[in-house]
Design a protein around this motif. Structure first.
Motif, PDB file in Angstrom:
ATOM      1  N   LEU A 629     -13.598  -6.574  10.053  1.00  0.00           N
ATOM      2  CA  LEU A 629     -12.092  -6.925  10.311  1.00  0.00           C
ATOM      3  C   LEU A 629     -11.536  -6.191   9.287  1.00  0.00           C
ATOM      4  O   LEU A 629     -10.378  -5.672   9.670  1.00  0.00           O
ATOM      5  N   SER A 630     -11.897  -5.817   8.055  1.00  0.00           N
ATOM      6  CA  SER A 630     -10.895  -5.201   7.129  1.00  0.00           C
ATOM      7  C   SER A 630     -10.697  -3.691   7.591  1.00  0.00           C
ATOM      8  O   SER A 630      -9.838  -2.893   7.198  1.00  0.00           O
ATOM      9  N   MET A 631     -11.696  -3.075   8.506  1.00  0.00           N
ATOM     10  CA  MET A 631     -11.552  -1.800   8.956  1.00  0.00           C
ATOM     11  C   MET A 631     -10.490  -1.777   9.941  1.00  0.00           C
ATOM     12  O   MET A 631     -10.048  -0.594  10.128  1.00  0.00           O
ATOM     13  N   ASP A 632     -10.041  -2.857  10.415  1.00  0.00           N
ATOM     14  CA  ASP A 632      -8.904  -2.862  11.221  1.00  0.00           C
ATOM     15  C   ASP A 632      -7.638  -2.054  10.596  1.00  0.00           C
ATOM     16  O   ASP A 632      -7.127  -1.074  10.874  1.00  0.00           O
ATOM     17  N   TYR A 633      -7.396  -2.552   9.406  1.00  0.00           N
ATOM     18  CA  TYR A 633      -6.113  -2.264   8.640  1.00  0.00           C
ATOM     19  C   TYR A 633      -6.473  -0.618   8.015  1.00  0.00           C
ATOM     20  O   TYR A 633      -5.513   0.185   7.954  1.00  0.00           O
ATOM     21  N   HIS A 634      -7.748  -0.648   7.718  1.00  0.00           N
ATOM     22  CA  HIS A 634      -8.016   0.581   6.907  1.00  0.00           C
ATOM     23  C   HIS A 634      -7.808   1.751   7.769  1.00  0.00           C
ATOM     24  O   HIS A 634      -7.253   2.810   7.547  1.00  0.00           O
ATOM     25  N   VAL A 635      -8.621   1.592   9.018  1.00  0.00           N
ATOM     26  CA  VAL A 635      -8.420   2.716  10.215  1.00  0.00           C
ATOM     27  C   VAL A 635      -7.057   3.118  10.403  1.00  0.00           C
ATOM     28  O   VAL A 635      -6.405   4.232  10.586  1.00  0.00           O
ATOM     29  N   PHE A 636      -6.139   2.017  10.658  1.00  0.00           N
ATOM     30  CA  PHE A 636      -4.658   2.014  10.992  1.00  0.00           C
ATOM     31  C   PHE A 636      -3.995   2.850  10.143  1.00  0.00           C
ATOM     32  O   PHE A 636      -3.168   3.660  10.579  1.00  0.00           O
ATOM     33  N   VAL A 637      -3.957   2.350   8.767  1.00  0.00           N
ATOM     34  CA  VAL A 637      -3.290   3.084   7.757  1.00  0.00           C
ATOM     35  C   VAL A 637      -3.745   4.368   7.300  1.00  0.00           C
ATOM     36  O   VAL A 637      -3.038   5.382   7.528  1.00  0.00           O
ATOM     37  N   VAL A 638      -4.940   4.634   7.319  1.00  0.00           N
ATOM     38  CA  VAL A 638      -5.488   6.094   7.283  1.00  0.00           C
ATOM     39  C   VAL A 638      -5.317   7.057   8.135  1.00  0.00           C
ATOM     40  O   VAL A 638      -4.871   8.133   8.092  1.00  0.00           O
ATOM     41  N   SER A 639      -5.463   6.525   9.340  1.00  0.00           N
ATOM     42  CA  SER A 639      -5.000   7.424  10.659  1.00  0.00           C
ATOM     43  C   SER A 639      -3.729   7.900  10.688  1.00  0.00           C
ATOM     44  O   SER A 639      -3.137   8.905  10.609  1.00  0.00           O
ATOM     45  N   ARG A 640      -2.459   6.942  10.167  1.00  0.00           N
ATOM     46  CA  ARG A 640      -1.185   7.099  10.173  1.00  0.00           C
ATOM     47  C   ARG A 640      -0.999   8.060   9.006  1.00  0.00           C
ATOM     48  O   ARG A 640      -0.171   9.066   8.982  1.00  0.00           O
ATOM     49  N   ILE A 641      -1.513   8.014   7.769  1.00  0.00           N
ATOM     50  CA  ILE A 641      -1.600   8.967   6.786  1.00  0.00           C
ATOM     51  C   ILE A 641      -2.056  10.479   7.022  1.00  0.00           C
ATOM     52  O   ILE A 641      -1.370  11.245   6.833  1.00  0.00           O
ATOM     53  N   ARG A 642      -3.316  10.316   7.575  1.00  0.00           N
ATOM     54  CA  ARG A 642      -3.599  11.739   8.246  1.00  0.00           C
ATOM     55  C   ARG A 642      -3.149  12.513   9.206  1.00  0.00           C
ATOM     56  O   ARG A 642      -2.811  13.435   9.452  1.00  0.00           O
ATOM     57  N   GLU A 643      -2.293  11.707   9.892  1.00  0.00           N
ATOM     58  CA  GLU A 643      -1.322  11.973  11.070  1.00  0.00           C
ATOM     59  C   GLU A 643      -0.332  12.816  10.499  1.00  0.00           C
ATOM     60  O   GLU A 643       0.150  13.658  10.820  1.00  0.00           O
ATOM     61  N   ALA A 644       0.258  12.099   9.592  1.00  0.00           N
ATOM     62  CA  ALA A 644       1.255  12.438   8.784  1.00  0.00           C
ATOM     63  C   ALA A 644       1.146  13.792   8.202  1.00  0.00           C
ATOM     64  O   ALA A 644       1.867  14.930   8.063  1.00  0.00           O
ATOM     65  N   ARG A 645       0.065  13.908   7.626  1.00  0.00           N
ATOM     66  CA  ARG A 645      -0.600  15.135   6.692  1.00  0.00           C
ATOM     67  C   ARG A 645      -0.772  16.238   7.884  1.00  0.00           C
ATOM     68  O   ARG A 645      -0.375  17.521   7.275  1.00  0.00           O
ATOM     69  N   LEU A 646      -1.245  15.999   8.896  1.00  0.00           N
ATOM     70  CA  LEU A 646      -1.530  17.203   9.664  1.00  0.00           C
ATOM     71  C   LEU A 646      -0.344  17.497  10.499  1.00  0.00           C
ATOM     72  O   LEU A 646      -0.179  18.777  11.056  1.00  0.00           O
ATOM     73  N   ARG A 647       0.746  16.965  10.514  1.00  0.00           N
ATOM     74  CA  ARG A 647       2.228  17.514  10.745  1.00  0.00           C
ATOM     75  C   ARG A 647       2.773  18.299   9.736  1.00  0.00           C
ATOM     76  O   ARG A 647       3.971  19.132   9.993  1.00  0.00           O
ATOM     77  N   GLY A 648       2.259  18.294   8.389  1.00  0.00           N
ATOM     78  CA  GLY A 648       2.453  19.305   7.568  1.00  0.00           C
ATOM     79  C   GLY A 648       3.261  18.674   6.077  1.00  0.00           C
ATOM     80  O   GLY A 648       3.738  19.183   5.182  1.00  0.00           O
ATOM     81  N   LEU A 649       3.193  17.261   6.359  1.00  0.00           N
ATOM     82  CA  LEU A 649       3.692  16.537   5.030  1.00  0.00           C
ATOM     83  C   LEU A 649       2.657  16.953   3.998  1.00  0.00           C
ATOM     84  O   LEU A 649       1.364  16.921   3.958  1.00  0.00           O
ATOM     85  N   THR A 650       3.322  16.784   2.671  1.00  0.00           N
ATOM     86  CA  THR A 650       2.290  16.719   1.391  1.00  0.00           C
ATOM     87  C   THR A 650       1.396  15.275   1.617  1.00  0.00           C
ATOM     88  O   THR A 650       1.816  14.200   2.171  1.00  0.00           O
ATOM     89  N   THR A 651       0.294  15.323   0.872  1.00  0.00           N
ATOM     90  CA  THR A 651      -0.346  14.027   0.629  1.00  0.00           C
ATOM     91  C   THR A 651       0.401  12.989   0.264  1.00  0.00           C
ATOM     92  O   THR A 651       0.229  11.687   0.776  1.00  0.00           O
ATOM     93  N   ARG A 652       1.031  13.079  -0.863  1.00  0.00           N
ATOM     94  CA  ARG A 652       1.745  12.093  -1.283  1.00  0.00           C
ATOM     95  C   ARG A 652       2.956  11.599  -0.366  1.00  0.00           C
ATOM     96  O   ARG A 652       3.214  10.362  -0.104  1.00  0.00           O
ATOM     97  N   ASP A 653       3.472  12.521   0.426  1.00  0.00           N
ATOM     98  CA  ASP A 653       4.609  12.190   1.249  1.00  0.00           C
ATOM     99  C   ASP A 653       3.923  11.654   2.481  1.00  0.00           C
ATOM    100  O   ASP A 653       4.270  10.501   3.116  1.00  0.00           O
ATOM    101  N   ALA A 654       2.473  11.914   2.769  1.00  0.00           N
ATOM    102  CA  ALA A 654       1.837  11.369   3.687  1.00  0.00           C
ATOM    103  C   ALA A 654       1.390  10.072   3.531  1.00  0.00           C
ATOM    104  O   ALA A 654       1.528   9.018   4.396  1.00  0.00           O
ATOM    105  N   ILE A 655       1.118   9.701   2.498  1.00  0.00           N
ATOM    106  CA  ILE A 655       0.758   8.187   2.145  1.00  0.00           C
ATOM    107  C   ILE A 655       2.137   7.481   2.173  1.00  0.00           C
ATOM    108  O   ILE A 655       1.871   6.063   2.734  1.00  0.00           O
ATOM    109  N   GLN A 656       3.065   7.702   1.627  1.00  0.00           N
ATOM    110  CA  GLN A 656       4.484   6.974   1.631  1.00  0.00           C
ATOM    111  C   GLN A 656       4.495   6.603   3.066  1.00  0.00           C
ATOM    112  O   GLN A 656       5.030   5.557   3.324  1.00  0.00           O
TER     113      GLN A 656
END
Length: 763
Positions: A629-656
């Motif tokens: 069950l904890s993978m639900d949240y983890h996958v969802f958050v990390v997917s969104r971070i990675r999505e933002a990183r692949l759009r060109g945001l810095t890692t720190r901004d992507a985390i935010q």
């Protein structure tokens, strides 16, 4: 990164696109699937686990011998007669008259058989103040609780005529009836109340009745379909009531969560100015993919239960795996069709002061996916975490390690009657009095002796020697009873174990019986089998089997979860940190369980005083469930971070961006899970209370400290190393975030940044 005019790609995107284009067909196929699953399941019927299948070791072998011989042991009942005053003894006329009255009363009901007098069976306590009248209920043992009422009333009538004595009945039938009367509807009410609780929270999250109903309906239909599938699968892997209850819990949790993730992303994109079709396609490509990755990971975790070799765990694992798979498929197929059919009508039944539009105006765009309060709160938290990631990591990890520390002294055992129910029922006090006067008398060891000729001189002599040495060895204080089934060449030997309800002491007596008494008596006769069963033996055998299963289950779940994360995110760092954070979450949940239920810290808050142990099956069960069950949240958050990183945001901004934009949906999902699990924490049975508290605490920790503090702190410290993927791993299958979407250049609205990745970042 260059922008390209492309269409969404990937399984989730294609499934969502097809469903949106063939809306009625998708809905019709889903309804047909649910109806067929339930219909075929009802026609096939359910095969339930037998005792011999549920139990392992000698306990399972003893049950198998009885089943193969066609012997169904009746439900045994005992009436305790105990003098209230120290002067009255079992040899006194008043005591004898009470014994005779009890025997006459129970025989007069016509519901019992094989009534024995304590003066014949020598079931009189050492101090002479207590005696036992024993008998069996007529009919099947499983339904004896439904027929024991007249017997209980007859015993109560005798009690009224003998005030100097305490006259009380206890046994399998009377305990089942007492518990059914007191708690029979307890568990069912908790299951039913989980749905309205989830609906209420969704109303707050979405601010619209229809939007709140969609996730609940999807979860309910997934559960209904799985119920039918369970009936069919039970012909291969028999099921039990526990697996059905666990399936309902897991199904409601993941079914609502998956739908919530999907629906919130679709609403977010519409709020950002997308047209409904584009918003749905983006939701399919992003949240849909996260649901598939999460669902497969959860299924793998649940499959770990299959490696325990314990039938109950295998049934729970299979049922949980099926409901997660069904909910996952429903979320990426029929859900897009439903949302396409509803269109803007998904906002029907708006609650003005709760609707996100109202909250979004106060949020200044900080977190369009969640409430303003959620986004502002997590924005403030992240400002601190990202400014001081090392300190945040040390403080948060240190707190969780401290919370997990009590788990190092975890004591597990099958809970005794008084541990499970406390002193809330009079029958528990009766149980204690019987065990005090006759140690082990309430739950004797049961030796199933199978021989070629049970009446041969050698076997009779061996049984006699066994009875004598069971007492002389100190394992039992007697009396040791024997019941012979001549036709089947089987004998049942009942041995009250010294230690009684104290399982640690009773297990020592069991060890003496198995390792010392049996080899020197029954073990010397060729062709004789004599497995020792009973409650104490069952507890020990279950523990031994469970301990041997921990390592393979742990390795299977961790390794496969690691591989799935590695292939899904193409990052060795993300895979490693995912496993470490999940293990930390599980460890914290263990620590809370031990602190509350074993050490009694804050036990009065949840009504868990005096338990002193964790039920045997819970640690492994929690590990598997929570890791999934904890993978639900983890996958969802990390997917969104990675999505933002692949759009060109810095890692720190992507985390935010990733944490803040998922704050609302994860908060809503976590609140639903915590509320549903907390309902089970209010039940009277300590085993269910432990399960509910453990699950609720773990989800709360996971959605706050883990995903809101530790994950961003770790990723901020790692920086670009988050995306490290060694070249030698490039040969592995690529299950990464392949979907991409950019708006067609002909759109008249202002250009938006790509919603999902275009090219893979070369870091």
């Amino acid at each position: 990164m260059g922008k390209r005019d492309t269409r969404v790609r990937g399984i989730a995107a294609r499934a969502g696109g097809w469903s949106a284009r063939h809306r009625w067909a998708a809905v019709g196929i889903w309804v047909l699937f649910v109806v067929l699953a339930m219909g075929l399941g009802s026609a096939a019927g359910t095969v339930e686990l037998k005792d011999s299948e549920q139990l392992g070791g000698e306990t399972g072998r003893a049950a198998a011998i009885a089943e193969q011989a066609g012997i169904e042991e009746p439900a045994g009942e005992t009436v305790l007669l105990q003098a209230k005053e120290t002067g009255l003894k079992a040899t006194d006329s008043e005591f004898r008259a009470a014994v005779a009255a009890v025997i006459k009363a129970v025989e007069g009901t016509g519901k019992v058989t094989d009534v024995t007098s304590p003066y014949d069976t020598k079931t009189i306590s050492k101090d002479g103040r207590s005696a036992l009248v024993q008998f069996d209920m007529r009919g099947e043992a499983d339904t004896a609780g439904e027929r024991v009422e007249p017997v209980l009333k007859a015993v109560d009538e005798v009690q009224k005529d003998h005030e100097a004595l305490r006259i009380e009945e206890i046994g399998g039938a009377s305990m089942n009836k007492t518990f059914d009367d007191a708690f029979g509807d307890d568990f069912q009410q908790a299951e039913f109340s989980a749905v309205p609780v989830a609906l209420g929270i969704l109303l707050v999250a979405f601010g619209a009745l229809v939007a709140a109903l969609v996730p609940v309906l999807l979860a309910i239909t997934a559960i209904m379909a799985t119920m039918g599938l369970m009936m069919i699968v039970s012909h291969v892997q028999p099921m039990d009531e526990t697996s059905s209850s666990v399936m309902l819990l897991v199904g409601l949790a993941v079914g609502v969560d998956y739908c919530l993730f999907y629906l919130r992303r679709e609403r977010e994109e519409r709020a950002a100015g997308r047209d409904p079709e584009t918003a749905l396609r983006i939701a399919a490509a992003t949240s849909g993919r996260a649901i598939i990755v999460s669902g497969v990971t959860v299924c793998v975790a649940m499959a770990g239960m299959l490696f325990t070799g314990i039938a109950t765990f295998k049934a729970m694992g299979l049922a949980s795996l099926m409901v997660v798979a069904v909910a996952m498929v429903g979320s990426v197929t029929v859900l897009p069709a439903v949302l396409s059919l509803l269109g803007k009508r998904v906002e029907t039944g708006r609650i003005p002061f709760l609707h996100p539009d109202k909250r979004r105006k106060t949020n200044s765009g900080a977190g369009k996916s969640g409430s303003g309060n959620d986004s502002r709160f997590w924005t403030a938290v992240l400002r601190v975490v990202l400014a001081k990631p090392a300190i945040s990591l040390i403080v948060a990890a240190g707190a969780l390690v401290a919370i997990a520390a009590p788990a190092l002294g975890m004591k597990t055992q099958n809970l005794t009657l008084d541990q499970e129910f406390g002193d809330s029922l009079p029958i528990v006090a009766t149980y204690e009095r019987v065990n005090e006067a006759f140690p082990g008398g309430s739950d004797p060891a049961e030796v199933v002796v199978k021989a070629d000729d049970i009446n041969s001189p050698e076997v009779k002599s061996a049984i006699a020697d066994f009875r004598a040495q069971a007492v002389s060895s100190g394992a039992s204080r007697g009396p040791v009873d024997v019941k012979v089934h001549d036709a089947q060449n089987i004998a049942f030997v009942y041995v009250p174990l010294v230690g009684g309800s104290d399982l640690d002491k009773a297990e020592k007596s069991l060890t003496i019986l198995r390792d010392e008494v049996r080899p020197g008596t029954l073990g010397k006769v060729d062709g004789v089998e004599a497995p020792v069963s009973g409650q104490v033996a069952g507890s020990k055998d279950f523990n031994d089997q469970l301990v041997s299963a921990v390592a393979p289950v742990f390795v299977f779940v961790v390794v496969f979860a690691f591989v799935l994360m590695l292939l899904s995110f193409r990052s060795l760092t993300i895979a490693v940190t995912s496993i470490v954070l999940n293990l930390l979450s599980v460890g914290a949940a263990y620590g809370i369980l031990v602190a509350v239920f074993q050490h009694g810290w804050g036990a009065s808050v949840v009504g868990a005083e005096g338990v002193g142990a964790i039920i045997t099956w819970l640690p492994l069960f929690l590990f598997v469930i929570l890791f999934g069950l904890s993978m639900d949240y983890h996958v969802f958050v990390v997917s969104r971070i990675r999505e933002a990183r692949l759009r060109g945001l810095t890692t720190r901004d992507a985390i935010q961006h990733g944490v803040v934009t998922t704050a609302g949906v994860i908060t809503s999902a976590a609140v639903i899970m915590v509320a549903v699990f907390a309902i089970f924490g209010t039940l009277s049975m300590q085993s269910m209370k432990q399960m509910g508290v453990g699950l609720a605490a773990a989800v709360l920790i996971d959605a706050t400290i883990i995903r809101g503090v530790l994950l961003p702190a770790v990723m901020a410290l790692l920086g670009e190393r988050n995306w490290y993927f060694p070249k030698w791993l490039n040969r592995l299958p690529d299950l990464s975030h392949n979907e991409s979407f950019e708006e067609p250049s002909t759109r008249s609205q202002p250009p938006q940044p790509p919603a999902v990745e275009g090219e893979r970042v070369g870091v």
